[in-house]
Design a protein around this motif. Structure first.
Motif, short mmCIF file in Angstrom:
data_model
loop_
_atom_site.label_atom_id
_atom_site.label_comp_id
_atom_site.label_asym_id
_atom_site.label_seq_id
_atom_site.Cartn_x
_atom_site.Cartn_y
_atom_site.Cartn_z
N THR A 52 17.78 34.45 23.47
CA THR A 52 18.34 35.81 23.55
C THR A 52 17.63 36.68 24.58
OG1 THR A 52 16.87 36.52 21.74
CG2 THR A 52 19.10 35.81 21.14
N THR A 53 16.37 36.38 24.85
CA THR A 53 15.59 37.21 25.78
C THR A 53 15.61 36.66 27.19
OG1 THR A 53 14.11 37.85 23.97
CG2 THR A 53 13.30 38.18 26.20
N VAL A 54 15.56 35.35 27.32
CA VAL A 54 15.54 34.69 28.63
C VAL A 54 16.94 34.18 28.94
CG1 VAL A 54 14.50 32.83 29.99
CG2 VAL A 54 13.15 34.01 28.23
N LYS A 55 17.38 34.38 30.17
CA LYS A 55 18.70 33.92 30.59
C LYS A 55 18.57 32.65 31.44
CE LYS A 55 20.49 37.42 28.58
NZ LYS A 55 21.11 37.21 27.24
N PRO A 56 19.51 31.72 31.31
CA PRO A 56 19.41 30.48 32.10
C PRO A 56 19.62 30.71 33.59
CG PRO A 56 21.48 30.55 30.87
CD PRO A 56 20.67 31.71 30.41
N ALA A 57 18.74 30.14 34.39
CA ALA A 57 18.92 30.18 35.84
C ALA A 57 20.09 29.29 36.23
CB ALA A 57 17.64 29.69 36.53
N ASP A 58 20.61 29.50 37.42
CA ASP A 58 21.65 28.62 37.93
C ASP A 58 21.12 27.19 37.96
OD1 ASP A 58 24.15 27.98 39.35
OD2 ASP A 58 22.82 27.59 41.04
N GLY A 59 21.90 26.26 37.41
CA GLY A 59 21.47 24.86 37.40
C GLY A 59 20.91 24.40 36.07
N ILE A 60 20.76 25.30 35.10
CA ILE A 60 20.35 24.91 33.76
C ILE A 60 21.60 24.57 32.96
CG2 ILE A 60 19.22 25.61 31.62
CD1 ILE A 60 17.22 25.35 33.84
N PHE A 61 21.62 23.42 32.29
CA PHE A 61 22.77 23.04 31.49
C PHE A 61 22.34 22.70 30.06
CE2 PHE A 61 21.18 19.14 33.41
CZ PHE A 61 21.25 18.20 32.40
N LEU A 62 23.30 22.77 29.16
CA LEU A 62 23.03 22.50 27.75
C LEU A 62 23.11 21.02 27.44
CD1 LEU A 62 22.72 23.36 24.74
CD2 LEU A 62 25.23 23.53 24.67
N GLU A 63 22.10 20.52 26.73
CA GLU A 63 22.15 19.19 26.13
C GLU A 63 21.96 19.38 24.62
OE1 GLU A 63 20.53 14.75 26.99
OE2 GLU A 63 19.05 16.35 27.20
N TYR A 64 22.99 19.04 23.87
CA TYR A 64 23.02 19.30 22.43
C TYR A 64 22.69 18.01 21.69
CZ TYR A 64 25.21 20.31 17.85
OH TYR A 64 25.47 20.49 16.52
N ALA A 65 21.60 18.02 20.91
CA ALA A 65 21.12 16.81 20.23
C ALA A 65 20.88 17.11 18.75
CB ALA A 65 19.84 16.31 20.88
N PRO A 66 21.91 16.94 17.91
CA PRO A 66 21.81 17.34 16.50
C PRO A 66 21.15 16.28 15.62
CG PRO A 66 24.02 16.53 16.97
CD PRO A 66 23.26 16.47 18.28
N ILE A 67 19.86 16.08 15.79
CA ILE A 67 19.17 14.99 15.11
C ILE A 67 19.14 15.16 13.59
CG2 ILE A 67 16.88 16.03 15.32
CD1 ILE A 67 15.79 13.17 15.75
N GLU A 68 19.24 16.38 13.09
CA GLU A 68 19.11 16.60 11.65
C GLU A 68 20.46 16.60 10.94
OE1 GLU A 68 16.69 20.19 12.08
OE2 GLU A 68 15.01 19.07 11.25
N ARG A 69 21.45 15.97 11.54
CA ARG A 69 22.80 15.91 10.98
C ARG A 69 22.92 14.80 9.94
NH1 ARG A 69 27.23 13.36 14.90
NH2 ARG A 69 28.22 13.20 12.85
N ASP A 70 24.05 14.77 9.26
CA ASP A 70 24.45 13.63 8.44
C ASP A 70 25.20 12.68 9.37
OD1 ASP A 70 25.91 11.83 6.82
OD2 ASP A 70 25.96 13.26 5.15
N PHE A 71 24.67 11.48 9.56
CA PHE A 71 25.20 10.58 10.58
C PHE A 71 26.44 9.82 10.13
CE2 PHE A 71 20.61 11.02 11.28
CZ PHE A 71 20.65 11.56 12.56
#
Length: 323
Positions: A197-216
């Motif tokens: 919320t405080t820091v904004k992504p610079a150009d070239g930053i992308f999201l990698e979503y890794a939900p390890i604590e999920r029900d598989f």
């Protein structure tokens, strides 16, 4: 404009062989990610990988993959490698502060210390140049643990997500001095599923979503799976912040290391094809363009014990997206 989809399997570096390369080529999997073993010894695993990349035999494997049209990437918990304990001996103020107010050298570092951050970023830029045949996407994750943030007077103003993004922005700027086309992953994982919320992504930053604590064994969107609801609680906000065009899923559909309790010998593996199909359709609808999965513990030792693993469900769904 047609959306371009892609995906990968992430395996341990010592699992890469001609069998894995041929398997990926035959199934139409476009990319192999090399993932050094995480945990407390991740820095040693990363060092071992970088040493492998200097050897002609290992480079020959990567060359063969490239000749077959398979891309190579490298994804790793790099915190302790890029900020080694030896650095804290000379600069104890670089250590993170724990919640009790003590400087400790167990995880990560004080990310608002400019000298420490510069040191870390420069080491990352050096390491990035050693990643033989890599794409322009960089994945240097911070240490693999919950509660690894710094709580000093300045850092405590930043959430774990903001601390990670602050580091990512600085590291990408350093890497781009040599590679202007480089991009860098923000890992939506464990403490960092809540959007910054405080820091904004610079150009070239992308999201990698890794939900390890999920029900598989239930779809990620399943309302009757509390773990999955928790993992997905902030996903829409993450995608809004980072955008969907470059967003990547890193799920655990084929991760036999997790299903084996991260202990060898590997257990027999059965792909949950229904979950894979449901999840990929869901992620596609959200706007993700990269569907990737860990696929560790399916290498030569697995084949010797259990025969060839069946990963055709994931491969079929990925091919259908890319068609």
């Amino acid at each position: 404009m047609k959306t371009i989809y892609s995906g990968s399997v992430l395996i341990h570096p010592d699992e890469l062989d001609n069998t894995w390369i041929d398997r990926a080529a035959a199934l139409g999997i476009p990319r192999i990610g090399l993932h050094p073993v995480g945990g407390q010894h991740a820095h040693e695993s990363m060092a071992d990988l970088l040493a492998k990349l200097e050897t002609p035999a290992y480079r020959a494997l990567l060359d063969r993959a490239a000749d077959l049209g398979i891309e190579i990437e490298y994804e790793m918990h790099a915190g302790r490698y890029l900020m080694p304990l030896s650095a804290f001996e000379e600069h104890p103020e670089w250590q993170r502060m724990n919640e009790a107010g003590a400087r400790v050298s167990d995880l990560n570092f004080c990310v608002t210390n400019d000298e420490a951050l510069d040191f870390y970023a420069k080491n990352a830029a050096v390491a990035a140049k050693k990643l033989y045949r890599s794409t322009n996407r960089c994945f240097f994750w911070m240490d693999d643990a919950k509660g690894g943030g710094c709580h000093c007077e300045n850092c405590r103003k930043l959430s774990p997500s903001d601390q990670q993004l602050h580091v990512a922005n600085r590291v990408l700027a350093e890497i781009r001095k040599d590679n202007p086309d480089a991009t860098f992953a923000y890992l939506g994982y464990v403490d960092c599923l809540v959007p910054p919320t405080t820091v904004k992504p610079a150009d070239g930053i992308f999201l990698e979503y890794a939900p390890i604590e999920r029900d598989f064994h239930k779809p990620i969107y399943a309302q009757d799976a509390e773990k999955n609801r928790t993992q997905n609680e902030h996903l829409a906000s993450l995608l809004k912040l980072f955008g969907t065009e470059t967003a990547k899923v890193l799920d655990y559909w084929l991760d036999n290391s997790l299903y084996s309790g991260w202990t060898k010998p590997p257990k027999p593996f059965t792909e949950d094809k229904d979950v894979v199909k449901a999840d990929i359709a869901y992620y596609k609808d959200l706007g993700f363009t990269d569907m990737s999965t860990f696929a560790c513990y399916l290498g030569p030792d697995y084949i010797e014990l259990h025969g060839d693993p069946d990963i055709t469900g994931f491969a079929a769904e990925l091919r259908a997206l890319m068609a």
